[in-house]
Design a protein around this motif. Structure first.
Motif, PDB file in Angstrom:
ATOM      1  N   UNK A  74       0.816  -1.222   0.000  1.00  0.00           N
ATOM      2  CA  UNK A  74       0.000   0.000   0.000  1.00  0.00           C
ATOM      3  C   UNK A  74       0.853   1.279   0.000  1.00  0.00           C
ATOM      4  N   UNK A  75       1.934   1.286   0.766  1.00  0.00           N
ATOM      5  CA  UNK A  75       2.809   2.460   0.774  1.00  0.00           C
ATOM      6  C   UNK A  75       3.509   2.645  -0.568  1.00  0.00           C
ATOM      7  N   UNK A  76       3.890   1.550  -1.199  1.00  0.00           N
ATOM      8  CA  UNK A  76       4.525   1.636  -2.515  1.00  0.00           C
ATOM      9  C   UNK A  76       3.564   2.226  -3.538  1.00  0.00           C
ATOM     10  N   UNK A  77       2.317   1.817  -3.478  1.00  0.00           N
ATOM     11  CA  UNK A  77       1.328   2.351  -4.408  1.00  0.00           C
ATOM     12  C   UNK A  77       1.049   3.815  -4.111  1.00  0.00           C
ATOM     13  N   UNK A  78       0.909   4.142  -2.828  1.00  0.00           N
ATOM     14  CA  UNK A  78       0.603   5.512  -2.426  1.00  0.00           C
ATOM     15  C   UNK A  78       1.720   6.482  -2.814  1.00  0.00           C
ATOM     16  N   UNK A  79       2.973   6.036  -2.699  1.00  0.00           N
ATOM     17  CA  UNK A  79       4.115   6.907  -3.017  1.00  0.00           C
ATOM     18  C   UNK A  79       4.636   6.708  -4.429  1.00  0.00           C
ATOM     19  N   UNK A  80       3.898   5.963  -5.244  1.00  0.00           N
ATOM     20  CA  UNK A  80       4.276   5.694  -6.637  1.00  0.00           C
ATOM     21  C   UNK A  80       5.659   5.046  -6.748  1.00  0.00           C
ATOM     22  N   UNK A  81       5.983   4.193  -5.799  1.00  0.00           N
ATOM     23  CA  UNK A  81       7.231   3.439  -5.843  1.00  0.00           C
ATOM     24  C   UNK A  81       8.410   4.101  -5.158  1.00  0.00           C
ATOM     25  N   UNK A  82       8.258   5.322  -4.717  1.00  0.00           N
ATOM     26  CA  UNK A  82       9.380   6.017  -4.072  1.00  0.00           C
ATOM     27  C   UNK A  82       9.735   5.407  -2.720  1.00  0.00           C
ATOM     28  N   UNK A  83       8.811   4.668  -2.127  1.00  0.00           N
ATOM     29  CA  UNK A  83       9.101   4.016  -0.849  1.00  0.00           C
ATOM     30  C   UNK A  83      10.146   2.909  -1.011  1.00  0.00           C
ATOM     31  N   UNK A  84      10.411   2.494  -2.250  1.00  0.00           N
ATOM     32  CA  UNK A  84      11.468   1.505  -2.503  1.00  0.00           C
ATOM     33  C   UNK A  84      12.819   1.976  -1.978  1.00  0.00           C
ATOM     34  N   UNK A  85      13.076   3.271  -2.070  1.00  0.00           N
ATOM     35  CA  UNK A  85      14.354   3.805  -1.588  1.00  0.00           C
ATOM     36  C   UNK A  85      14.442   3.651  -0.074  1.00  0.00           C
ATOM     37  N   UNK A  86      13.318   3.833   0.610  1.00  0.00           N
ATOM     38  CA  UNK A  86      13.297   3.659   2.064  1.00  0.00           C
ATOM     39  C   UNK A  86      13.555   2.191   2.417  1.00  0.00           C
ATOM     40  N   UNK A  87      12.945   1.280   1.669  1.00  0.00           N
ATOM     41  CA  UNK A  87      13.184  -0.152   1.898  1.00  0.00           C
ATOM     42  C   UNK A  87      14.653  -0.485   1.664  1.00  0.00           C
ATOM     43  N   UNK A  88      15.212   0.027   0.568  1.00  0.00           N
ATOM     44  CA  UNK A  88      16.626  -0.220   0.278  1.00  0.00           C
ATOM     45  C   UNK A  88      17.528   0.382   1.350  1.00  0.00           C
ATOM     46  N   UNK A  89      17.156   1.552   1.869  1.00  0.00           N
ATOM     47  CA  UNK A  89      17.933   2.172   2.944  1.00  0.00           C
ATOM     48  C   UNK A  89      17.882   1.313   4.202  1.00  0.00           C
ATOM     49  N   UNK A  90      16.720   0.778   4.509  1.00  0.00           N
ATOM     50  CA  UNK A  90      16.601  -0.107   5.667  1.00  0.00           C
ATOM     51  C   UNK A  90      17.446  -1.363   5.521  1.00  0.00           C
ATOM     52  N   UNK A  91      17.482  -1.931   4.308  1.00  0.00           N
ATOM     53  CA  UNK A  91      18.319  -3.107   4.069  1.00  0.00           C
ATOM     54  C   UNK A  91      19.803  -2.761   4.171  1.00  0.00           C
ATOM     55  N   UNK A  92      20.179  -1.563   3.733  1.00  0.00           N
ATOM     56  CA  UNK A  92      21.573  -1.132   3.856  1.00  0.00           C
ATOM     57  C   UNK A  92      21.945  -0.935   5.325  1.00  0.00           C
ATOM     58  N   UNK A  93      21.029  -0.376   6.119  1.00  0.00           N
ATOM     59  CA  UNK A  93      21.287  -0.223   7.552  1.00  0.00           C
ATOM     60  C   UNK A  93      21.391  -1.588   8.231  1.00  0.00           C
ATOM     61  N   UNK A  94      20.533  -2.536   7.843  1.00  0.00           N
ATOM     62  CA  UNK A  94      20.595  -3.882   8.395  1.00  0.00           C
ATOM     63  C   UNK A  94      21.908  -4.564   8.021  1.00  0.00           C
ATOM     64  N   UNK A  95      22.385  -4.318   6.820  1.00  0.00           N
ATOM     65  CA  UNK A  95      23.693  -4.847   6.406  1.00  0.00           C
ATOM     66  C   UNK A  95      24.794  -4.289   7.292  1.00  0.00           C
ATOM     67  N   UNK A  96      24.700  -2.996   7.613  1.00  0.00           N
ATOM     68  CA  UNK A  96      25.678  -2.381   8.506  1.00  0.00           C
ATOM     69  C   UNK A  96      25.659  -2.988   9.898  1.00  0.00           C
ATOM     70  N   UNK A  97      24.493  -3.430  10.351  1.00  0.00           N
ATOM     71  CA  UNK A  97      24.394  -4.077  11.660  1.00  0.00           C
ATOM     72  C   UNK A  97      24.922  -5.512  11.635  1.00  0.00           C
ATOM     73  N   UNK A  98      24.743  -6.198  10.532  1.00  0.00           N
ATOM     74  CA  UNK A  98      25.124  -7.605  10.448  1.00  0.00           C
ATOM     75  C   UNK A  98      26.605  -7.835  10.159  1.00  0.00           C
ATOM     76  N   UNK A  99      27.242  -6.905   9.472  1.00  0.00           N
ATOM     77  CA  UNK A  99      28.635  -7.093   9.048  1.00  0.00           C
ATOM     78  C   UNK A  99      29.546  -6.239   9.922  1.00  0.00           C
ATOM     79  N   UNK A 100      30.446  -6.898  10.653  1.00  0.00           N
ATOM     80  CA  UNK A 100      31.450  -6.157  11.415  1.00  0.00           C
ATOM     81  C   UNK A 100      32.451  -5.555  10.432  1.00  0.00           C
ATOM     82  N   UNK A 101      32.804  -4.310  10.634  1.00  0.00           N
ATOM     83  CA  UNK A 101      33.747  -3.643   9.744  1.00  0.00           C
ATOM     84  C   UNK A 101      33.060  -2.843   8.655  1.00  0.00           C
ATOM     85  N   UNK A 102      31.728  -2.895   8.595  1.00  0.00           N
ATOM     86  CA  UNK A 102      30.945  -2.090   7.652  1.00  0.00           C
ATOM     87  C   UNK A 102      29.893  -1.365   8.474  1.00  0.00           C
TER      88      UNK A 102
END
Length: 176
Positions: free
Chosen positions: A87-115
Motif C-alpha cells: 500500500x505504501x509503494x502504491x501511495x508513493x508511486x514506488x518512491x518508498x522503494x528507496x526507504x526499503x533499500x535504505x533499511x536493508x543497507x542499515x541492516x547490512x551495517x548491523x550484520x557485518x562487522x567492519x561495515x
C-alpha cells in the motif's frame, strides 16, 4: 529436412523445439550472472562509500562481505518487505522503494562487522547511489534485468519532410 521459419529442426523429430526467429537466445549461466551481479554490486557499494561520508568499511574483505549480505537480503527479505509495504509503494508511486533499500543497507551495517552505516539519511543517500550505479553499470555491461531507454518524438520531422500538415487537433471528425 527443411526448416520452417520459427522452428528449429533437430536430428530427431521428437526433439523439435519452437523459438522466436527474431529474439536473441538468452543463455542461462548462473555462475557468470552471479559474478556479474556481485561485481556490479561491489562497485555500487564502493561508490556509495566514497560519496557518503557516514558509510564506512575497514578492509576490502568487509566491503565484499557487505556486498554478499546486501545481495542475500535483497534476494530473500526484500520481496517480503515489498509485499508487506505494497500500500505504501502504491501511495508513493514506488518512491518508498528507496526507504526499503535504505533499511536493508542499515541492516547490512548491523550484520557485518567492519561495515557501518551511521543512521537513516546516509543509508537513504547510499541506497539511492547504489540503485543508480547498479542501473547504469547493468545497462553498460548488458547484464541484469534493469532497462531504460530515451525516446524522442520524430513525428513532426516526418510531417515536415512529407509536406502534410496535420492540423486536426480539434477532436474527432466524422465524414458522411
Amino acid at each position: 529436412r527443411r526448416a520452417r521459419r520459427g522452428c528449429a529442426v533437430s536430428p530427431h523429430p521428437s526433439r523439435m523445439t519452437l523459438f522466436n526467429a527474431n529474439a536473441e537466445p538468452k543463455e542461462k549461466r548462473p555462475m557468470r550472472d552471479f559474478l556479474h551481479q556481485f561485481v556490479v554490486g561491489t562497485l555500487a557499494v564502493l561508490v556509495a562509500v566514497h560519496l557518503v561520508p557516514e558509510i564506512k568499511y575497514e578492509k576490502l574483505v568487509d566491503l565484499l562481505l557487505a556486498t554478499l549480505v546486501l545481495g542475500a537480503l535483497n534476494g530473500f527479505l526484500r520481496p517480503l518487505l515489498l509485499l508487506g509495504c505494497l500500500p505504501l509503494l502504491i501511495l508513493t508511486l514506488g518512491l518508498f522503494l528507496i526507504v526499503i533499500n535504505a533499511g536493508l543497507l542499515m541492516l547490512t551495517g548491523e550484520l557485518v562487522d567492519g561495515f557501518s552505516v551511521k543512521w537513516f539519511w546516509p543509508a537513504f543517500w547510499g541506497a539511492l547511489i547504489i540503485s543508480i550505479v547498479t542501473l547504469i553499470a547493468n545497462r553498460l555491461t548488458g547484464g541484469g534485468r534493469s532497462k531504460f531507454q530515451f525516446l524522442r518524438n520524430r513525428q513532426k520531422e516526418k510531417e515536415k519532410k512529407s509536406g502534410y500538415d496535420r492540423d486536426d487537433d480539434d477532436g474527432p471528425v466524422i465524414d458522411v
